[in-house]
Design a protein around this motif. Structure first.
Motif, PDB file in Angstrom:
ATOM      1  N   MET A  39       3.605  16.124  18.994  1.00 18.06           N
ATOM      2  CA  MET A  39       4.765  15.490  19.591  1.00 18.06           C
ATOM      3  C   MET A  39       6.018  16.077  18.945  1.00 18.06           C
ATOM      4  N   SER A  40       7.179  15.497  19.239  1.00 17.30           N
ATOM      5  CA  SER A  40       8.443  16.096  18.798  1.00 17.30           C
ATOM      6  C   SER A  40       8.626  15.948  17.287  1.00 17.30           C
ATOM      7  N   VAL A  41       9.637  16.643  16.773  1.00 20.07           N
ATOM      8  CA  VAL A  41       9.866  16.667  15.325  1.00 20.07           C
ATOM      9  C   VAL A  41      10.222  15.275  14.817  1.00 20.07           C
ATOM     10  N   ILE A  42      10.927  14.494  15.628  1.00 13.49           N
ATOM     11  CA  ILE A  42      11.310  13.140  15.221  1.00 13.49           C
ATOM     12  C   ILE A  42      10.065  12.302  14.958  1.00 13.49           C
ATOM     13  N   ILE A 102       8.839  10.735  11.309  1.00 13.46           N
ATOM     14  CA  ILE A 102       8.649   9.299  11.106  1.00 13.46           C
ATOM     15  C   ILE A 102       7.197   9.011  10.731  1.00 13.46           C
ATOM     16  N   ALA A 103       6.260   9.721  11.375  1.00  8.14           N
ATOM     17  CA  ALA A 103       4.840   9.477  11.077  1.00  8.14           C
ATOM     18  C   ALA A 103       4.511   9.869   9.651  1.00  8.14           C
ATOM     19  N   SER A 104       5.069  11.012   9.193  1.00  9.15           N
ATOM     20  CA  SER A 104       4.744  11.431   7.825  1.00  9.15           C
ATOM     21  C   SER A 104       5.417  10.547   6.790  1.00  9.15           C
ATOM     22  N   ILE A 105       6.530   9.875   7.174  1.00  7.67           N
ATOM     23  CA  ILE A 105       7.116   8.906   6.239  1.00  7.67           C
ATOM     24  C   ILE A 105       6.283   7.626   6.221  1.00  7.67           C
ATOM     25  N   LEU A 106       5.850   7.188   7.410  1.00  3.84           N
ATOM     26  CA  LEU A 106       5.160   5.901   7.503  1.00  3.84           C
ATOM     27  C   LEU A 106       3.729   5.954   6.978  1.00  3.84           C
ATOM     28  N   PHE A 107       3.109   7.145   7.016  1.00  2.00           N
ATOM     29  CA  PHE A 107       1.681   7.234   6.684  1.00  2.00           C
ATOM     30  C   PHE A 107       1.353   6.710   5.281  1.00  2.00           C
ATOM     31  N   PRO A 108       2.067   7.167   4.209  1.00  2.63           N
ATOM     32  CA  PRO A 108       1.727   6.605   2.882  1.00  2.63           C
ATOM     33  C   PRO A 108       2.036   5.124   2.757  1.00  2.63           C
ATOM     34  N   ILE A 109       3.090   4.655   3.461  1.00  3.65           N
ATOM     35  CA  ILE A 109       3.427   3.233   3.362  1.00  3.65           C
ATOM     36  C   ILE A 109       2.312   2.383   3.967  1.00  3.65           C
ATOM     37  N   ILE A 110       1.812   2.818   5.120  1.00  7.99           N
ATOM     38  CA  ILE A 110       0.728   2.062   5.764  1.00  7.99           C
ATOM     39  C   ILE A 110      -0.516   2.091   4.894  1.00  7.99           C
ATOM     40  N   LEU A 111      -0.793   3.254   4.274  1.00  9.15           N
ATOM     41  CA  LEU A 111      -1.976   3.342   3.408  1.00  9.15           C
ATOM     42  C   LEU A 111      -1.842   2.415   2.202  1.00  9.15           C
ATOM     43  N   ILE A 112      -0.629   2.355   1.616  1.00 13.20           N
ATOM     44  CA  ILE A 112      -0.424   1.476   0.462  1.00 13.20           C
ATOM     45  C   ILE A 112      -0.610   0.024   0.873  1.00 13.20           C
ATOM     46  N   PHE A 113      -0.105  -0.338   2.052  1.00 12.92           N
ATOM     47  CA  PHE A 113      -0.282  -1.709   2.538  1.00 12.92           C
ATOM     48  C   PHE A 113      -1.763  -2.012   2.740  1.00 12.92           C
ATOM     49  N   SER A 114      -2.489  -1.029   3.262  1.00 10.12           N
ATOM     50  CA  SER A 114      -3.930  -1.212   3.450  1.00 10.12           C
ATOM     51  C   SER A 114      -4.635  -1.421   2.118  1.00 10.12           C
ATOM     52  N   PHE A 115      -4.293  -0.601   1.108  1.00 12.23           N
ATOM     53  CA  PHE A 115      -4.921  -0.769  -0.209  1.00 12.23           C
ATOM     54  C   PHE A 115      -4.562  -2.119  -0.816  1.00 12.23           C
ATOM     55  N   TYR A 116      -3.314  -2.562  -0.559  1.00 11.44           N
ATOM     56  CA  TYR A 116      -2.900  -3.881  -1.068  1.00 11.44           C
ATOM     57  C   TYR A 116      -3.753  -4.989  -0.453  1.00 11.44           C
ATOM     58  N   ILE A 117      -3.977  -4.898   0.862  1.00 11.32           N
ATOM     59  CA  ILE A 117      -4.776  -5.947   1.512  1.00 11.32           C
ATOM     60  C   ILE A 117      -6.194  -5.933   0.958  1.00 11.32           C
ATOM     61  N   ILE A 118      -6.744  -4.718   0.734  1.00 11.16           N
ATOM     62  CA  ILE A 118      -8.117  -4.643   0.234  1.00 11.16           C
ATOM     63  C   ILE A 118      -8.210  -5.165  -1.190  1.00 11.16           C
ATOM     64  N   MET A 119      -7.247  -4.761  -2.042  1.00  7.72           N
ATOM     65  CA  MET A 119      -7.312  -5.158  -3.449  1.00  7.72           C
ATOM     66  C   MET A 119      -7.135  -6.659  -3.631  1.00  7.72           C
ATOM     67  N   SER A 143      -5.689   2.757  11.176  1.00  3.16           N
ATOM     68  CA  SER A 143      -4.560   2.893  12.102  1.00  3.16           C
ATOM     69  C   SER A 143      -3.549   3.912  11.582  1.00  3.16           C
ATOM     70  N   ALA A 144      -3.456   4.075  10.251  1.00  4.86           N
ATOM     71  CA  ALA A 144      -2.584   5.120   9.712  1.00  4.86           C
ATOM     72  C   ALA A 144      -3.076   6.495  10.141  1.00  4.86           C
ATOM     73  N   VAL A 145      -4.388   6.699  10.084  1.00  2.66           N
ATOM     74  CA  VAL A 145      -4.946   7.987  10.520  1.00  2.66           C
ATOM     75  C   VAL A 145      -4.737   8.177  12.018  1.00  2.66           C
ATOM     76  N   ALA A 146      -4.861   7.085  12.781  1.00  5.12           N
ATOM     77  CA  ALA A 146      -4.611   7.181  14.223  1.00  5.12           C
ATOM     78  C   ALA A 146      -3.167   7.577  14.503  1.00  5.12           C
ATOM     79  N   LEU A 147      -2.240   7.055  13.698  1.00  4.88           N
ATOM     80  CA  LEU A 147      -0.822   7.446  13.842  1.00  4.88           C
ATOM     81  C   LEU A 147      -0.644   8.941  13.607  1.00  4.88           C
ATOM     82  N   LEU A 148      -1.318   9.468  12.570  1.00  5.80           N
ATOM     83  CA  LEU A 148      -1.247  10.911  12.309  1.00  5.80           C
ATOM     84  C   LEU A 148      -1.808  11.697  13.486  1.00  5.80           C
ATOM     85  N   ILE A 149      -2.896  11.219  14.068  1.00 11.14           N
ATOM     86  CA  ILE A 149      -3.514  11.944  15.182  1.00 11.14           C
ATOM     87  C   ILE A 149      -2.573  11.965  16.377  1.00 11.14           C
ATOM     88  N   VAL A 150      -1.899  10.836  16.639  1.00  6.32           N
ATOM     89  CA  VAL A 150      -0.960  10.792  17.762  1.00  6.32           C
ATOM     90  C   VAL A 150       0.191  11.767  17.529  1.00  6.32           C
TER      91      VAL A 150
END
Lengths: 155, 98
Positions: free
Chosen positions: A6-9, A13-30, A48-55
């Motif tokens: 998809m476009s650069v925008i 945004i996806a590469s910024i959001l990806f670590p944040i979503i992963l950290i939230f996921s680890f927080y929920i698990i821990m 869903s973070a990986v799905a965002l990267l795929i999109v």
């Protein structure tokens, strides 16, 4: 230019959001034994973070970065940890899936009223992490494989 | 018919908001039902007398049910997930032509 991307925008945004979503996921698990949530829910968030990267980047790029075999191995390690901890209950304590760490100083302190220490719960945090690994690896590899297969079906 | 749906929606909405206002605060002393499940806390000795927190050490009673009291169920659920993923992997595996 790759057609799948998809476009650069969206990519930024996806590469910024990806670590944040992963950290939230680890927080929920821990914090599965303290707050609402747990292994399954946190694992679904991580997938869903990986799905965002795929999109954003396309299935080929993501598959080159994180091999599908690695995700499957991650999932299998989670399942193994779950079963091993369960079977340890037979040998250490009495039955299958016994919570044998309750009362131990390391993991099993029983919380007082109103406090929620992270090292409470006995084997529950370990099982939560195992199920979280399993769900992250499993759902992410399924989404990745389905995306690749649908791209190949279009050709 | 649309009017009935609208009225039902409004009544349900008001009910949900009312119950959200009436719910006790997070961490307030538990009701009697919580006493049976989560356990009874003795504030003088600082220990739980019985119940889920005393037996599993987890504050979240739902997790203590899902992973401890009904751990077999969770193991079966994980097995279902594993089987589904194995099926997807088998269906969409890469076939090498050469």
């Amino acid at each position: 230019m790759n057609e799948e991307r998809m476009s650069v925008i969206v990519q930024t945004i996806a590469s910024i959001l990806f670590p944040i979503i992963l950290i939230f996921s680890f927080y929920i698990i821990m914090h599965g034994h303290l707050t609402p949530g747990g292994g399954f829910q946190g694992g679904a968030v991580g997938a869903s973070a990986v799905a965002l990267l795929i999109v954003a980047f396309g299935a080929r790029y993501v598959e080159n970065k994180m091999r599908e075999e690695n995700l499957s191995a991650f999932e299998s390690v989670g399942g193994l940890v779950f079963v091993i901890v369960s079977i340890l209950g037979i040998f250490v304590a009495t039955t299958f899936l016994t919570n044998f760490l309750v009362g131990e100083p390391l993991f099993g302190i029983i919380p007082k009223w109103g406090v929620s220490p992270l090292n409470s719960g006995g084997v529950l945090p370990i099982l939560n992490i195992a199920v979280g690994m399993k769900v992250i690896g499993g759902l992410a590899s399924v989404v990745l494989m389905l995306a690749i297969a649908s791209k190949e079906g279009e050709k | 018919m649309k009017k009935i749906f609208f009225i039902a929606f409004v009544v349900f909405f008001i009910f949900m908001f009312y119950s959200a206002y009436e719910i006790r605060d997070f961490g307030n002393p538990p009701s009697q039902m919580d006493d049976r499940i989560i356990g009874k806390y003795n504030s003088t000795t600082g220990e739980w007398e019985y119940g889920a927190v005393n037996e599993t050490g987890a504050n979240n009673a739902v997790t203590s049910v899902v992973f401890d009291y009904r751990g077999y169920d969770t193991l079966g659920e994980a097995t279902v997930l594993f089987t589904a993923i194995a099926g997807v992997m088998m269906l969409f595996r890469r076939v090498k032509n050469e």
